[in-house]
Design a protein around this motif. Structure first.
Motif, PDB file in Angstrom:
ATOM      1  N   LEU A  70       0.820  -1.213   0.000  1.00  0.00           N
ATOM      2  CA  LEU A  70       0.000   0.000   0.000  1.00  0.00           C
ATOM      3  C   LEU A  70       0.854   1.264   0.000  1.00  0.00           C
ATOM      4  O   LEU A  70       0.484   2.253  -0.639  1.00  0.00           O
ATOM      5  N   ALA A  71       1.972   1.233   0.712  1.00  0.00           N
ATOM      6  CA  ALA A  71       2.857   2.400   0.759  1.00  0.00           C
ATOM      7  C   ALA A  71       4.190   1.978   1.342  1.00  0.00           C
ATOM      8  O   ALA A  71       4.254   1.069   2.167  1.00  0.00           O
ATOM      9  N   ALA A  72       5.238   2.652   0.912  1.00  0.00           N
ATOM     10  CA  ALA A  72       6.576   2.372   1.445  1.00  0.00           C
ATOM     11  C   ALA A  72       7.405   3.638   1.334  1.00  0.00           C
ATOM     12  O   ALA A  72       7.488   4.247   0.258  1.00  0.00           O
ATOM     13  N   LEU A  80       9.440   2.541   6.480  1.00  0.00           N
ATOM     14  CA  LEU A  80       8.100   2.290   7.004  1.00  0.00           C
ATOM     15  C   LEU A  80       7.256   1.788   5.840  1.00  0.00           C
ATOM     16  O   LEU A  80       7.128   2.464   4.823  1.00  0.00           O
ATOM     17  N   VAL A  81       6.711   0.592   6.002  1.00  0.00           N
ATOM     18  CA  VAL A  81       6.002  -0.094   4.924  1.00  0.00           C
ATOM     19  C   VAL A  81       4.615  -0.475   5.419  1.00  0.00           C
ATOM     20  O   VAL A  81       4.464  -0.949   6.545  1.00  0.00           O
ATOM     21  N   LEU A  82       3.626  -0.256   4.586  1.00  0.00           N
ATOM     22  CA  LEU A  82       2.253  -0.672   4.891  1.00  0.00           C
ATOM     23  C   LEU A  82       1.761  -1.573   3.764  1.00  0.00           C
ATOM     24  O   LEU A  82       1.894  -1.223   2.593  1.00  0.00           O
ATOM     25  N   ASP A  84      -1.218  -4.901   2.670  1.00  0.00           N
ATOM     26  CA  ASP A  84      -2.391  -5.693   3.021  1.00  0.00           C
ATOM     27  C   ASP A  84      -2.095  -7.152   2.676  1.00  0.00           C
ATOM     28  O   ASP A  84      -1.281  -7.430   1.785  1.00  0.00           O
ATOM     29  N   SER A  92      -8.746  -9.537   4.883  1.00  0.00           N
ATOM     30  CA  SER A  92      -7.899  -8.344   4.785  1.00  0.00           C
ATOM     31  C   SER A  92      -7.193  -8.155   6.110  1.00  0.00           C
ATOM     32  O   SER A  92      -7.833  -7.847   7.123  1.00  0.00           O
ATOM     33  N   PRO A  94      -4.078  -6.055   7.117  1.00  0.00           N
ATOM     34  CA  PRO A  94      -2.949  -5.169   6.825  1.00  0.00           C
ATOM     35  C   PRO A  94      -1.884  -5.249   7.910  1.00  0.00           C
ATOM     36  O   PRO A  94      -2.167  -5.573   9.068  1.00  0.00           O
ATOM     37  N   GLY A  95      -0.667  -4.944   7.507  1.00  0.00           N
ATOM     38  CA  GLY A  95       0.464  -4.891   8.427  1.00  0.00           C
ATOM     39  C   GLY A  95       1.290  -3.656   8.150  1.00  0.00           C
ATOM     40  O   GLY A  95       1.388  -3.199   7.008  1.00  0.00           O
ATOM     41  N   ALA A  96       1.855  -3.093   9.195  1.00  0.00           N
ATOM     42  CA  ALA A  96       2.802  -1.983   9.073  1.00  0.00           C
ATOM     43  C   ALA A  96       4.104  -2.409   9.706  1.00  0.00           C
ATOM     44  O   ALA A  96       4.101  -3.043  10.771  1.00  0.00           O
ATOM     45  N   LEU A 112       3.119  -3.994  13.232  1.00  0.00           N
ATOM     46  CA  LEU A 112       1.794  -3.668  13.761  1.00  0.00           C
ATOM     47  C   LEU A 112       0.751  -4.329  12.880  1.00  0.00           C
ATOM     48  O   LEU A 112       0.792  -4.203  11.658  1.00  0.00           O
ATOM     49  N   PHE A 113      -0.141  -5.073  13.519  1.00  0.00           N
ATOM     50  CA  PHE A 113      -1.309  -5.608  12.806  1.00  0.00           C
ATOM     51  C   PHE A 113      -2.409  -5.810  13.815  1.00  0.00           C
ATOM     52  O   PHE A 113      -2.198  -5.692  15.028  1.00  0.00           O
ATOM     53  N   ASP A 114      -3.589  -6.075  13.317  1.00  0.00           N
ATOM     54  CA  ASP A 114      -4.750  -6.265  14.179  1.00  0.00           C
ATOM     55  C   ASP A 114      -4.819  -7.735  14.577  1.00  0.00           C
ATOM     56  O   ASP A 114      -5.098  -8.597  13.737  1.00  0.00           O
ATOM     57  N   GLN A 115      -4.576  -8.005  15.853  1.00  0.00           N
ATOM     58  CA  GLN A 115      -4.608  -9.395  16.313  1.00  0.00           C
ATOM     59  C   GLN A 115      -6.025  -9.949  16.409  1.00  0.00           C
ATOM     60  O   GLN A 115      -6.200 -11.175  16.444  1.00  0.00           O
TER      61      GLN A 115
END
Lengths: 133, 133
Positions: A70-72, A80-82, A84, A92, A94-96, A112-115
Protein backbone atom coordinates in the motif's frame (compact mmCIF):
# COMPACT_ATOMS: atom_id res chain seq x y z
CA UNK A 1 27.97 -5.74 -7.69
CA UNK A 2 30.68 -5.57 -5.06
CA UNK A 3 30.09 -5.71 -1.35
CA UNK A 4 30.57 -1.99 -0.72
CA UNK A 5 27.86 -1.18 -3.22
CA UNK A 6 25.59 -3.91 -1.94
CA UNK A 7 25.84 -2.80 1.67
CA UNK A 8 25.23 0.83 0.79
CA UNK A 9 21.63 0.13 -0.24
CA UNK A 10 19.21 2.26 1.72
CA UNK A 11 16.78 0.99 4.29
CA UNK A 12 13.83 1.37 1.93
CA UNK A 13 15.48 -0.80 -0.72
CA UNK A 14 16.14 -3.53 1.82
CA UNK A 15 12.66 -3.31 3.32
CA UNK A 16 11.14 -3.61 -0.14
CA UNK A 17 13.42 -6.47 -1.14
CA UNK A 18 12.46 -8.29 2.06
CA UNK A 19 8.76 -7.63 1.45
CA UNK A 20 8.87 -8.71 -2.20
CA UNK A 21 10.74 -11.88 -1.38
CA UNK A 22 8.53 -13.18 1.43
CA UNK A 23 5.37 -12.20 -0.38
CA UNK A 24 6.50 -14.30 -3.34
CA UNK A 25 6.36 -17.45 -1.22
CA UNK A 26 10.10 -17.31 -0.57
CA UNK A 27 10.35 -16.71 3.16
CA UNK A 28 13.58 -18.65 3.47
CA UNK A 29 15.24 -16.38 0.91
CA UNK A 30 13.70 -13.33 2.62
CA UNK A 31 15.61 -14.28 5.78
CA UNK A 32 18.77 -13.10 3.95
CA UNK A 33 17.57 -9.56 4.71
CA UNK A 34 17.11 -10.27 8.44
CA UNK A 35 19.99 -9.75 10.86
CA UNK A 36 20.67 -12.80 13.06
CA UNK A 37 20.27 -10.60 16.15
CA UNK A 38 17.14 -8.78 14.96
CA UNK A 39 15.04 -7.22 17.73
CA UNK A 40 11.32 -7.31 16.92
CA UNK A 41 8.34 -5.71 18.60
CA UNK A 42 5.07 -7.41 17.73
CA UNK A 43 1.56 -6.70 19.03
CA UNK A 44 1.93 -9.85 21.14
CA UNK A 45 5.29 -8.80 22.61
CA UNK A 46 9.00 -8.71 21.82
CA UNK A 47 10.99 -11.30 19.88
CA UNK A 48 14.76 -11.60 19.79
CA UNK A 49 16.82 -13.16 17.02
CA UNK A 50 16.35 -14.52 13.53
CA UNK A 51 15.03 -17.91 14.54
CA UNK A 52 12.34 -16.43 16.79
CA UNK A 53 11.44 -14.09 13.94
CA UNK A 54 11.28 -17.00 11.49
CA UNK A 55 8.90 -18.83 13.80
CA UNK A 56 6.64 -15.80 13.98
CA UNK A 57 6.70 -14.30 10.49
CA UNK A 58 7.50 -17.42 8.49
CA UNK A 59 4.49 -19.19 9.94
CA UNK A 60 2.26 -16.26 8.99
CA UNK A 61 3.81 -15.86 5.54
CA UNK A 62 3.07 -19.50 4.76
CA UNK A 63 -0.67 -18.80 5.15
CA UNK A 64 -0.73 -15.68 3.00
CA UNK A 65 -2.62 -16.05 -0.27
CA UNK A 66 -2.06 -12.53 -1.61
CA UNK A 67 -0.30 -9.34 -0.65
CA UNK A 68 -0.70 -5.75 -1.77
CA UNK A 69 1.92 -3.12 -1.04
CA UNK A 70 0.00 0.00 0.00
CA UNK A 71 2.86 2.40 0.76
CA UNK A 72 6.58 2.37 1.44
CA UNK A 73 8.82 5.21 2.51
CA UNK A 74 12.23 5.48 4.03
CA UNK A 75 15.70 6.83 4.06
CA UNK A 76 19.17 5.41 4.55
CA UNK A 77 18.58 4.10 8.05
CA UNK A 78 14.85 3.40 8.43
CA UNK A 79 11.83 2.44 6.37
CA UNK A 80 8.10 2.29 7.00
CA UNK A 81 6.00 -0.09 4.92
CA UNK A 82 2.25 -0.67 4.89
CA UNK A 83 0.76 -3.67 3.11
CA UNK A 84 -2.39 -5.69 3.02
CA UNK A 85 -2.57 -9.47 3.09
CA UNK A 86 -5.24 -12.06 2.45
CA UNK A 87 -5.22 -15.30 4.42
CA UNK A 88 -7.76 -18.14 4.57
CA UNK A 89 -9.07 -16.91 7.91
CA UNK A 90 -8.77 -13.14 7.48
CA UNK A 91 -9.62 -11.68 4.06
CA UNK A 92 -7.90 -8.34 4.78
CA UNK A 93 -5.10 -8.27 7.32
CA UNK A 94 -2.95 -5.17 6.83
CA UNK A 95 0.46 -4.89 8.43
CA UNK A 96 2.80 -1.98 9.07
CA UNK A 97 6.52 -2.45 9.57
CA UNK A 98 9.00 0.13 10.78
CA UNK A 99 12.48 -1.25 10.23
CA UNK A 100 16.03 -0.10 10.81
CA UNK A 101 18.71 -1.43 8.50
CA UNK A 102 22.43 -1.86 8.97
CA UNK A 103 24.78 -3.37 6.40
CA UNK A 104 21.94 -4.52 4.19
CA UNK A 105 19.99 -6.33 6.89
CA UNK A 106 17.02 -5.47 9.05
CA UNK A 107 18.21 -5.13 12.64
CA UNK A 108 15.02 -3.91 14.28
CA UNK A 109 11.39 -4.26 13.27
CA UNK A 110 8.30 -2.86 14.88
CA UNK A 111 5.39 -4.71 13.30
CA UNK A 112 1.79 -3.67 13.76
CA UNK A 113 -1.31 -5.61 12.81
CA UNK A 114 -4.75 -6.27 14.18
CA UNK A 115 -4.61 -9.39 16.31
CA UNK A 116 -8.38 -9.52 16.83
CA UNK A 117 -9.53 -11.32 13.64
CA UNK A 118 -6.73 -13.87 14.03
CA UNK A 119 -7.55 -14.48 17.69
CA UNK A 120 -11.23 -14.91 16.83
CA UNK A 121 -10.47 -17.25 13.91
CA UNK A 122 -8.18 -19.34 16.10
CA UNK A 123 -10.77 -19.52 18.88
CA UNK A 124 -8.35 -17.86 21.31
CA UNK A 125 -11.01 -15.30 22.17
CA UNK A 126 -14.76 -15.43 21.79
CA UNK A 127 -17.30 -12.61 21.58
CA UNK A 128 -18.67 -11.87 25.03
CA UNK A 129 -22.19 -11.76 23.56
CA UNK A 130 -21.89 -15.42 22.64
CA UNK A 131 -22.37 -16.19 26.33
CA UNK A 132 -25.35 -13.98 27.03
CA UNK A 133 -28.29 -16.30 26.54
CA UNK B 1 0.27 33.27 4.76
CA UNK B 2 -2.17 33.42 1.90
CA UNK B 3 -4.47 30.60 0.86
CA UNK B 4 -2.44 29.49 -2.16
CA UNK B 5 0.62 28.96 0.00
CA UNK B 6 -1.40 27.24 2.70
CA UNK B 7 -2.99 24.75 0.31
CA UNK B 8 0.34 23.87 -1.29
CA UNK B 9 1.59 22.17 1.87
CA UNK B 10 2.57 18.59 1.25
CA UNK B 11 0.73 15.60 2.60
CA UNK B 12 3.38 14.92 5.22
CA UNK B 13 3.09 18.44 6.64
CA UNK B 14 -0.67 18.10 6.92
CA UNK B 15 -0.48 14.61 8.42
CA UNK B 16 2.00 15.87 11.02
CA UNK B 17 -0.04 18.97 11.78
CA UNK B 18 -3.12 16.79 12.26
CA UNK B 19 -1.18 14.38 14.50
CA UNK B 20 0.40 17.12 16.61
CA UNK B 21 -2.92 18.85 17.09
CA UNK B 22 -5.02 15.90 18.20
CA UNK B 23 -2.22 14.53 20.36
CA UNK B 24 -2.13 17.87 22.19
CA UNK B 25 -5.67 17.36 23.44
CA UNK B 26 -7.08 19.53 20.67
CA UNK B 27 -9.15 17.12 18.61
CA UNK B 28 -11.66 19.79 17.63
CA UNK B 29 -8.88 21.90 16.15
CA UNK B 30 -7.39 18.82 14.48
CA UNK B 31 -10.65 18.41 12.57
CA UNK B 32 -9.57 21.45 10.51
CA UNK B 33 -7.22 19.06 8.69
CA UNK B 34 -9.98 16.54 7.94
CA UNK B 35 -12.01 16.85 4.73
CA UNK B 36 -15.79 16.83 5.36
CA UNK B 37 -16.13 13.91 2.93
CA UNK B 38 -13.18 11.92 4.29
CA UNK B 39 -13.26 8.20 3.52
CA UNK B 40 -11.72 6.13 6.31
CA UNK B 41 -10.81 2.47 6.53
CA UNK B 42 -10.49 1.24 10.10
CA UNK B 43 -9.81 -2.28 11.38
CA UNK B 44 -13.51 -2.42 12.30
CA UNK B 45 -14.68 -1.33 8.84
CA UNK B 46 -15.19 1.77 6.71
CA UNK B 47 -16.34 5.20 7.88
CA UNK B 48 -17.60 7.99 5.67
CA UNK B 49 -17.49 11.69 6.46
CA UNK B 50 -16.06 14.02 9.06
CA UNK B 51 -18.73 13.45 11.70
CA UNK B 52 -18.35 9.68 11.57
CA UNK B 53 -14.60 10.17 11.82
CA UNK B 54 -15.01 12.52 14.79
CA UNK B 55 -17.11 9.91 16.57
CA UNK B 56 -14.43 7.29 16.00
CA UNK B 57 -11.14 9.11 16.42
CA UNK B 58 -12.27 11.89 18.72
CA UNK B 59 -13.58 9.39 21.22
CA UNK B 60 -10.25 7.55 21.16
CA UNK B 61 -8.18 10.75 21.32
CA UNK B 62 -10.05 11.81 24.45
CA UNK B 63 -8.72 8.73 26.26
CA UNK B 64 -5.09 9.11 25.18
CA UNK B 65 -2.70 10.02 28.00
CA UNK B 66 0.49 10.22 25.91
CA UNK B 67 1.60 9.86 22.31
CA UNK B 68 4.97 9.23 20.73
CA UNK B 69 5.61 9.81 17.04
CA UNK B 70 7.69 6.85 15.87
CA UNK B 71 8.06 7.65 12.16
CA UNK B 72 6.51 9.83 9.49
CA UNK B 73 7.18 9.88 5.77
CA UNK B 74 5.38 11.21 2.78
CA UNK B 75 5.32 13.25 -0.36
CA UNK B 76 2.97 15.79 -1.91
CA UNK B 77 -0.04 13.51 -2.09
CA UNK B 78 0.31 10.86 0.62
CA UNK B 79 1.85 10.34 4.04
CA UNK B 80 2.42 7.36 6.28
CA UNK B 81 2.68 7.94 10.03
CA UNK B 82 3.39 5.49 12.85
CA UNK B 83 2.87 6.49 16.46
CA UNK B 84 2.41 4.93 19.84
CA UNK B 85 -0.24 5.90 22.35
CA UNK B 86 -0.89 5.22 26.01
CA UNK B 87 -4.45 4.94 27.25
CA UNK B 88 -5.81 3.91 30.67
CA UNK B 89 -6.74 0.46 29.36
CA UNK B 90 -3.89 -0.17 26.92
CA UNK B 91 -0.40 0.97 27.95
CA UNK B 92 1.00 0.72 24.40
CA UNK B 93 -1.40 1.03 21.48
CA UNK B 94 0.48 1.93 18.31
CA UNK B 95 -1.34 3.23 15.26
CA UNK B 96 -0.39 3.58 11.61
CA UNK B 97 -2.13 6.01 9.31
CA UNK B 98 -1.82 6.21 5.54
CA UNK B 99 -3.45 9.42 4.39
CA UNK B 100 -4.03 11.19 1.14
CA UNK B 101 -4.27 14.97 1.18
CA UNK B 102 -5.96 17.40 -1.14
CA UNK B 103 -6.04 21.18 -0.64
CA UNK B 104 -4.60 20.95 2.83
CA UNK B 105 -7.06 18.38 4.16
CA UNK B 106 -6.97 14.65 4.65
CA UNK B 107 -9.41 13.08 2.20
CA UNK B 108 -8.67 9.40 2.80
CA UNK B 109 -7.21 7.61 5.80
CA UNK B 110 -6.38 3.99 6.26
CA UNK B 111 -5.80 3.51 9.96
CA UNK B 112 -4.34 0.37 11.44
CA UNK B 113 -4.19 -0.62 15.08
CA UNK B 114 -4.54 -3.72 17.17
CA UNK B 115 -8.17 -4.05 18.22
CA UNK B 116 -7.51 -7.01 20.54
CA UNK B 117 -6.37 -5.22 23.73
CA UNK B 118 -9.22 -2.72 23.39
CA UNK B 119 -11.80 -5.46 22.81
CA UNK B 120 -10.48 -7.38 25.84
CA UNK B 121 -10.46 -4.26 28.04
CA UNK B 122 -14.02 -3.41 26.99
CA UNK B 123 -15.20 -6.96 27.64
CA UNK B 124 -16.30 -7.33 24.02
CA UNK B 125 -14.29 -10.53 23.74
CA UNK B 126 -13.05 -12.88 26.43
CA UNK B 127 -10.21 -15.39 26.35
CA UNK B 128 -11.54 -18.80 25.37
CA UNK B 129 -9.52 -20.37 28.18
CA UNK B 130 -11.57 -18.41 30.69
CA UNK B 131 -14.38 -20.88 30.02
CA UNK B 132 -12.42 -24.09 30.28
CA UNK B 133 -12.96 -25.08 33.89
Amino acid sequence: MNESVKTSRGALDIALAYHRTWSQDAFDRAMAYIAPDIAVQTPAGPLQGGEAFRGFMGQFAATVEATELLAAYGDDARALVLYDTRTPDVPSAPGAELVTVRDGRITTMRILFDQLPFALAAGEVVPATAHVE
